[in-house]
Design an enzyme around this catalytic site. Structure first.
Site, PDB file in Angstrom:
ATOM      1  CG  HIS A  20      -6.818   1.971  -4.751  1.00 43.40           C
ATOM      2  ND1 HIS A  20      -7.573   0.827  -4.720  1.00 43.40           N
ATOM      3  CD2 HIS A  20      -5.513   1.561  -4.684  1.00 43.40           C
ATOM      4  CE1 HIS A  20      -6.767  -0.227  -4.627  1.00 43.40           C
ATOM      5  NE2 HIS A  20      -5.510   0.188  -4.615  1.00 43.40           N
ATOM      6  CD  GLU A  21      -2.284   3.538  -4.904  1.00 41.34           C
ATOM      7  OE1 GLU A  21      -1.666   3.190  -3.869  1.00 41.34           O
ATOM      8  OE2 GLU A  21      -2.535   2.752  -5.834  1.00 41.34           O
TER       9      GLU A  21
END
Length: 686
Positions: free
Chosen positions: A474-475
């Site tokens: 995600h990051e």
């Protein structure tokens, strides 16, 4: 000392003769920051006065482009400073942060309320169709004009002054809120002493707890911290119900300590935001905040949340019944509580899917998951990542990669700061120390991913849960959004997009973690190097929607309570009572707690980046659930044509287009919301 001597002696102000022009971290000390801020603020003010006082007729170049060029020294100092205050802080840094936060708020507010400057921007906006602007320039002018009006530039003087006071006070409150949470997280450790306290914990968690204890000066013992990657596995595996309760109650009580009580801060923040919205002509802060988003209104955001809340709650209650049956089967005579859920959910997952987190973790080495994220970026976008040992960093654990494109040209610099430590705030995030722009020559970005994974003992690999691996992807999706940016103007570059669109690229990227072709290649056992057995891989994929009632309920409840705090007429003078009443209205299951309780809801109250906007993760999930279908329909999750559209209209495009238009350009049609319920396994419950 002359100003020239001061500049030369302060590494924040001097030229950075480092690889890629990266910050010279090893030369920077806390004492450098306040003088650097003072010098950079003064320089920026001179630049602004020159633009506002320019006797020439306003033009795009002498006004908007000049604003884009201004403040570069300030952005450079602030980029370094705020990276440190979140990722590697100290008491001394926090003292400077408390001084600087209101100064910066006052400075930026004065710029956006400068009447001469606003007149220039307003005149350009009024005749924008006559200026011969490019589409990108039109967009930048529009964003500047909107920024000035939303800051109160058009208000009468008394309202302007009050608005400035509010903005400055909110900056102080947000800083205090975040520092209080960090203080509670640093102060707490559940010390486990002896085998009885370690009952049920897998070896990798024991090793991480031993490392955490040693870091806190407790060699030979084990410690569970309030970092999510420490406390959640403990709640998942510990057979000691009493210790689970102790850890859980400490975890959800962050920000409620005697010396770090954030509840008065919440009450004042909510009241000030409501007043801010009224001054600007909005019925509530939620209306003010969402006017500049895809959702447009709090009603639209709330409708989406409630459409998901109903099936999520129904499924969560069914999940709770199953867990209660497990308690009874063990001979327990207690009603399942919040500190029991993760433990019994792990038992239930074993029963339903023959899947044990401790069986899975050995295949999810941090090193291999980083490689997997890089591999996906290479296969989709042709990016390559070369680790650089010659680039300075702010902590020995931080790693650095040079990122290049398919033509070999530099894309940017990427820092990865993966391990939890007492000096780092909890959670995971991406930020840009330097944003991309091409206005006066190519400026490539410097992007950071910060995580809080539990660090293994010396010499042992750090192993992740599947949720940890998803967080990493995600990051990294956010990081790619910053790295791949290709615009002339930083104001609309990278992740400077609508609040409820910014999570789309990151949440979309998570899909590739669950692809069999990625897991087969990168999920290798840390001892044997063997790939994850096919049977285990299939069980992992089959369990993707397990416990989604719980996961969705704890998130949606947080988003709804966030909107409630910022609704018209909200009385948050007693935040604890407000929270209980809000949860009672939606029928929150008794054994589930909000993912972020208000006293430590940093998304909303520590700076307010997601204030009245925590719903945006779900809004973006509608896009990502539907958007990944474009690859599936192409018959190849690395389909070159689809990846090219994704790069052109999303990852490299910043805020060049309206987000709905950008999505249609990528997908060929608007999103279909049903994909969200299907992704979360809530379609049957709906």
């Amino acid at each position: 000392m002359s100003s020239e001597t001061q500049t030369a002696a302060n590494p924040l102000l001097a030229e950075w003769n480092t690889p890629f022009g990266s910050p010279p971290w090893e030369r920077i000390s806390v004492a450098h920051f306040r003088p650097a801020f003072d010098a950079a603020l003064a320089e920026h003010l001179r630049e602004i006065e020159a633009i506002a006082g320019d006797p020439a007729e306003p033009s795009f170049d002498n006004t908007v482009a000049a604003l884009e060029r201004s403040g570069r020294a300030l952005r450079r100092v602030a980029g370094v400073f705020f990276n440190l205050t979140s990722a590697h802080s100290s008491d001394e840094l926090q003292a400077v942060e408390r001084e600087v936060a209101p100064l910066l708020a006052r400075h930026h507010n004065a710029i956006q309320q400068n009447p001469a400057l606003f007149r220039r921007v307003d005149s350009l906006f009024a005749r924008r169709g006559e200026l011969g602007l490019t589409p990108e320039q039109e967009r930048v002018l529009e964003r500047y004009h909107l920024g000035f009006t939303r800051a109160g530039a058009g208000l009468e003087d008394g309202a302007k002054r009050r608005l400035a006071e509010i903005v400055e006070r909110l900056a102080t409150l947000g800083t205090a809120f975040g520092q209080n949470v960090l203080a509670d997280e640093k102060a707490y450790a559940l010390v486990l002493d002896g085998e009885a306290d370690l009952a049920g914990l897998p070896q990798e968690l024991r090793d991480a707890a031993a490392a955490a204890a040693a870091e806190r000066g407790l060699p030979g013992k084990h410690a569970i911290t309030l970092g999510r990657s420490s406390v959640e596995p403990f709640l998942q595996f510990s057979t000691r119900r009493d210790l689970r309760e102790t850890a859980f109650k400490a975890w959800i009580a962050r920000g409620e300590g005697a010396a770090s009580d954030n509840r008065p801060i919440i009450a004042e923040t909510v009241a000030l935001r409501a007043e801010q919205a009224r001054l600007l002509g909005y019925p509530s802060y939620a209306h003010f905040r969402l006017a500049d988003t895809m959702a447009k209104t709090p009603e639209a955001a709330r409708d989406l949340l409630h459409s998901v809340w109903r099936p999520a709650r129904a499924r969560a209650l069914r999940e709770q019944e199953k867990l209660q049956a497990l308690v009874a089967a063990e001979g327990g005579n207690f009603e399942i509580a919040a500190w029991d859920w993760r433990y019994y959910a792990e038992q239930q997952r074993k029963r339903e899917f023959d899947l044990d987190e401790s069986e899975l973790k050995p295949y999810l080495q941090l090193e291999r998951m980083i490689a997997a994220a890089f591999d996906v970026a290479h296969r989709l976008f042709g990016l390559s990542f070369t680790e650089r040992r010659d680039v300075p960093a702010w902590h020995p654990d931080v790693r650095t990669w040079e990122v290049t494109g398919p033509d070999g040209r530099l894309v940017g610099l990427f820092y990865g700061d993966y391990f939890a430590r007492p000096s780092k705030r909890s959670g995971a995030w991406m930020e840009a120390i330097r944003e991309q722009e091409n206005l006066d020559g190519e400026v490539r970005p410097i992007v950071v991913n910060v995580m809080n994974f539990a660090k293994a003992a010396e010499g042992a690999p750090s192993l992740l849960s599947f949720d940890d691996a998803r967080t990493l992807f995600h990051e990294f999706g956010h990081a790619l959004h910053g790295l791949m940016s290709d615009l002339s103007y930083r104001t609309i570059a990278g992740t400077n997009v609508a609040l409820d669109f910014v999570e789309f690229p990151s949440q979309l990227y998570e899909h590739w973690l669950e692809r069999p072709e990625i897991l087969r290649r990168h999920a290798l056992h840390y001892r044997t190097g063997e790939p994850m057995p096919e049977a285990l891989l299939q069980r992992v994929l089959a369990a993707r929607t397990f416990n989604q009632g719980f996961a969705t309920a704890e998130y949606v409840a947080s988003a709804l309570v966030d909107l409630d705090f910022h609704a018209a007429g909200a009385d948050a003078s007693d935040p604890a009572a407000f929270e209980l009443a809000a949860l009672d209205r939606i029928g929150m299951p008794s054994a589930i707690v909000m993912r972020h309780r208000p006293p430590h809801f940093q998304h909303v109250f520590a700076g307010g980046g997601y204030a009245a906007g925590y719903y945006s993760y779900l809004w973006s999930e509608v896009l990502d659930a539907d958007g990944f279908g474009a690859f599936e329909e192409a018959g190849d999750v690395f389909d070159p044509a689809t990846a090219q559209r994704l790069a052109e209209f999303v990852y490299s495009a910043g805020y060049r287009r309206d987000p709905a238009e950008a999505y249609r350009a990528f997908r060929g049609r608007p999103p279909e919301p049903e994909a969200l319920l299907k992704k979360r396994g809530l379609d049957e419950a709906a």
